[in-house]
Design a protein around this motif. Structure first.
Motif, short mmCIF file in Angstrom:
data_model
loop_
_atom_site.label_atom_id
_atom_site.label_comp_id
_atom_site.label_asym_id
_atom_site.label_seq_id
_atom_site.Cartn_x
_atom_site.Cartn_y
_atom_site.Cartn_z
N UNK A 56 1.00 -1.17 0.00
CA UNK A 56 -0.09 0.01 -0.05
C UNK A 56 0.91 1.35 -0.04
N UNK A 57 0.24 2.43 -0.41
CA UNK A 57 1.09 3.62 -0.55
C UNK A 57 1.26 4.41 1.07
N UNK A 58 0.81 3.88 1.96
CA UNK A 58 0.76 4.66 3.34
C UNK A 58 2.15 4.65 3.94
N UNK A 59 2.63 5.81 4.07
CA UNK A 59 3.93 5.75 4.81
C UNK A 59 4.08 5.13 6.29
N UNK A 60 4.85 4.14 6.53
CA UNK A 60 4.91 3.46 7.77
C UNK A 60 5.35 4.41 8.97
N UNK A 61 6.24 5.40 8.54
CA UNK A 61 6.79 6.37 9.34
C UNK A 61 5.46 7.29 9.96
N UNK A 62 4.70 7.50 9.13
CA UNK A 62 3.31 7.94 9.54
C UNK A 62 2.43 7.17 10.76
N UNK A 63 2.17 5.98 10.22
CA UNK A 63 1.54 5.06 10.92
C UNK A 63 2.05 5.06 12.47
#
Length: 329
Positions: A56-63
């Motif tokens: 997926x394109x969601x940043x794991x840093x953000x998560x």
């Protein structure tokens, strides 16, 4: 460890650990970059109403940033958290889920995030200046969830062979969409050590919206119900997201997709933190089977209703109620 105030264990059900074995199916895992993902999504929605997505394109840093902020929030003194409650339905809550008597071994923060433009100012109830990083992470995460949901729903439309890719995704776009974001914390319960059971964290239910997107830390606890009624534990995966088919999507597909019944079980050793985005349409949106999916002579399985009507009915129900029942023909 954070201990919930005045625990009422006698009101919260114990649940035996589900059976495990080779005869239980695996949770579908769908690689969003795969050319076969549209067909795989449709199969998963029909068979399970649930699937895991990778690439997926969601940043794991953000998560991880938002998860860290959530952990800090739930570690605050109870009096500080209670300033954001009681939830009715939004705000901070502990043990009580909804307004109809459901309870669980959890505390949570429930937020309405459907306003446009969604910004830190719309989260002004987090007034403490020290909450600025929490607010900014929440905004960025919700915006990323909107994009992810649209991507998944457009792939779903491809798999359903709908001519317009945005047939479903457009229901979750725009300033009037009814979006909710939930942060759940399930503390460990040491009293359960040595027992082959868990404590109900969030009782069995389906989600009334179109879809929901779940992410949790590395602690298990989520379970989904199969078509035959057996419960299956969902292995945790910090790098992935999980998609639930909601009641509204079941109606939109005239029962082709199943709204998955699921629950969360708290354990004796590890704290669990989960973050869930619920995608709901505008309250005036009519929820009915998509004409493009209806075969010749096929009749709707459901009465005509709007999202607002269904949402009001859902709020009046208990978690385990079959909410679609009164709307079936």
């Amino acid at each position: 460890m954070v201990v919930l105030a005045n625990p009422v264990l006698d009101q919260i059900s114990l649940i035996k650990s589900p059976d495990s074995g080779d005869n239980l199916p695996s949770i579908p895992t769908i690689d969003l970059s795969s050319p076969n993902s549209p067909e795989a999504i449709v199969r998963a929605c029909k068979e399970f109403g649930f699937f895991k997505i990778t690439n997926h394109p969601v940043s794991m840093d953000l998560v991880e940033k938002l998860e860290a902020e959530a952990v800090k929030f739930f570690a605050l003194p109870l009096l500080d958290k209670e300033k954001l409650g009681p939830s009715s339905p939004f705000g901070y809550g502990s043990k009580k889920i909804g307004m109809n008597g459901d309870v669980g071994w959890l505390e949570y923060l429930l937020l309405a995030v459907g306003s446009e433009p969604f910004s830190e100012s719309s989260l002004a109830f987090l007034r403490d200046p020290s909450s600025s990083s929490f607010r900014s992470a929440l905004v960025e995460y919700v915006l990323s969830m909107r994009k992810l949901v649209c991507q998944v729903l457009e792939l779903m439309a491809d798999g359903l062979q709908l001519k317009q890719r945005d047939t479903i995704s457009k229901l979750l776009q725009g300033s009037e969409c009814d979006e909710i974001f939930r942060l759940n914390h399930y503390p460990p319960c040491p009293l359960l050590q040595g027992f082959n059971c868990g404590l109900t964290g969030f009782g069995e239910h389906t989600d009334p919206q179109i879809v929901s997107v779940l992410r949790s830390n590395g602690t298990s606890g989520l379970q989904i119900a199969l078509k035959d009624g057996r419960w299956v534990s969902v292995p945790s995966d910090r790098e992935a997201f999980f998609i639930n088919v909601g009641d509204s999507l079941q109606v939109l597909t005239n029962g082709r997709f199943r709204s998955v019944k699921h629950r969360v079980i708290a354990n004796s050793l590890k704290s669990r933190v989960s973050m869930i985005y619920f995608g709901g349409p505008p309250v005036a949106q009519r929820i009915a089977p998509l004409p493009q999916l209806m075969e010749e002579g096929e009749q709707s399985l459901y009465k005509d209703f709007t999202w607002g009507e269904y949402k009001r009915a859902a709020y009046k129900s208990r978690l385990g109620d079959y909410r679609l029942g009164p709307f079936e023909l």
